[in-house]
Design a protein around this motif. Structure first.
Motif, short mmCIF file in Angstrom:
data_model
loop_
_atom_site.label_atom_id
_atom_site.label_comp_id
_atom_site.label_asym_id
_atom_site.label_seq_id
_atom_site.Cartn_x
_atom_site.Cartn_y
_atom_site.Cartn_z
N LEU A 52 0.80 -1.13 -0.03
CA LEU A 52 0.07 0.17 -0.02
C LEU A 52 1.04 1.25 -0.01
CD1 LEU A 52 -2.28 -1.21 2.73
CD2 LEU A 52 -3.04 -1.11 0.40
N ASP A 53 0.10 2.29 -0.36
CA ASP A 53 0.88 3.74 -0.21
C ASP A 53 1.53 3.78 1.24
OD1 ASP A 53 1.06 6.51 1.08
OD2 ASP A 53 0.88 7.02 -1.19
N PRO A 54 3.09 3.94 1.32
CA PRO A 54 3.47 3.73 2.77
C PRO A 54 2.79 4.81 3.76
CG PRO A 54 5.32 4.03 1.06
CD PRO A 54 3.77 4.35 0.45
N GLY A 77 5.54 0.42 3.58
CA GLY A 77 4.47 0.22 2.42
C GLY A 77 3.84 -1.03 2.53
N TRP A 78 4.52 -2.06 3.26
CA TRP A 78 4.14 -3.43 3.13
C TRP A 78 3.65 -3.94 4.63
CZ3 TRP A 78 4.42 -6.32 -1.19
CH2 TRP A 78 5.11 -5.74 -2.34
N LEU A 79 2.40 -4.51 4.63
CA LEU A 79 1.86 -5.07 5.85
C LEU A 79 1.52 -6.50 5.69
CD1 LEU A 79 -0.87 -2.08 6.14
CD2 LEU A 79 1.39 -2.23 7.47
N ASP A 80 1.69 -7.17 6.89
CA ASP A 80 1.45 -8.51 7.02
C ASP A 80 -0.04 -8.72 7.60
OD1 ASP A 80 3.72 -9.57 5.92
OD2 ASP A 80 4.54 -9.70 7.78
N LEU A 81 -0.87 -9.53 7.26
CA LEU A 81 -2.11 -9.32 7.84
C LEU A 81 -2.32 -10.97 8.50
CD1 LEU A 81 -4.18 -7.99 4.64
CD2 LEU A 81 -3.43 -6.85 6.56
N ALA A 82 -2.62 -10.84 9.82
CA ALA A 82 -2.69 -12.32 10.48
C ALA A 82 -4.10 -12.62 10.10
CB ALA A 82 -2.70 -11.94 11.86
N ARG A 98 -8.05 -2.40 -1.83
CA ARG A 98 -7.03 -1.33 -1.18
C ARG A 98 -5.80 -1.50 -2.15
NH1 ARG A 98 -8.36 -2.33 4.56
NH2 ARG A 98 -9.70 -0.33 5.23
N THR A 99 -5.11 -2.64 -2.08
CA THR A 99 -4.15 -3.03 -2.78
C THR A 99 -3.94 -2.99 -4.08
OG1 THR A 99 -1.84 -4.37 -2.24
CG2 THR A 99 -3.99 -5.58 -2.62
#
Length: 109
Positions: A52-54, A77-82, A98-99
């Motif tokens: 995503l946008d940072p 700008g990167w996320l981990d989703l549990a 979103r992504t």
């Protein structure tokens, strides 16, 4: 360890119909690229990893949404989703939207 095949299938369902999407095995997971940009992946820890946008990503951090760390470095700008963050198909679809939107905002590769 292989990626979560059930999660990958749910991502496929959520991203279905989007033009310019291709799948690619990378980082021990299965990535979904939009116009050449990695948008979301089912990673080797059973989580979804999103790009995503940072500046937006920082505002989305929560107990089940954390910064992606690779080789000891946080990726901006990167996320981990549990799994708890994508428990329902509606929640997963919102993350996919979103992504995909962010990937489409970048110049095509």
């Amino acid at each position: 360890m292989a990626y979560d095949e059930a999660l990958a299938e749910r991502i496929r369902d959520a991203i279905d119909g989007e033009p310019g999407v291709r799948e690619k095995r990378m980082f021990g997971g299965l990535a979904f690229l939009v116009d050449g940009h990695m948008a979301i992946a089912a990673n080797s820890r059973g989580e979804a990893m999103v790009h995503l946008d940072p500046d937006v990503a920082e505002g989305l951090l929560a107990p089940h949404v954390t910064r992606t760390v690779m080789r000891g470095r946080e990726l901006r700008g990167w996320l981990d989703l549990a799994p708890e963050a994508t428990a329902s198909d509606v929640e997963l679809a919102a993350w996919v939207a979103r992504t995909v939107e962010y990937a489409r905002s970048l110049p095509p590769k």
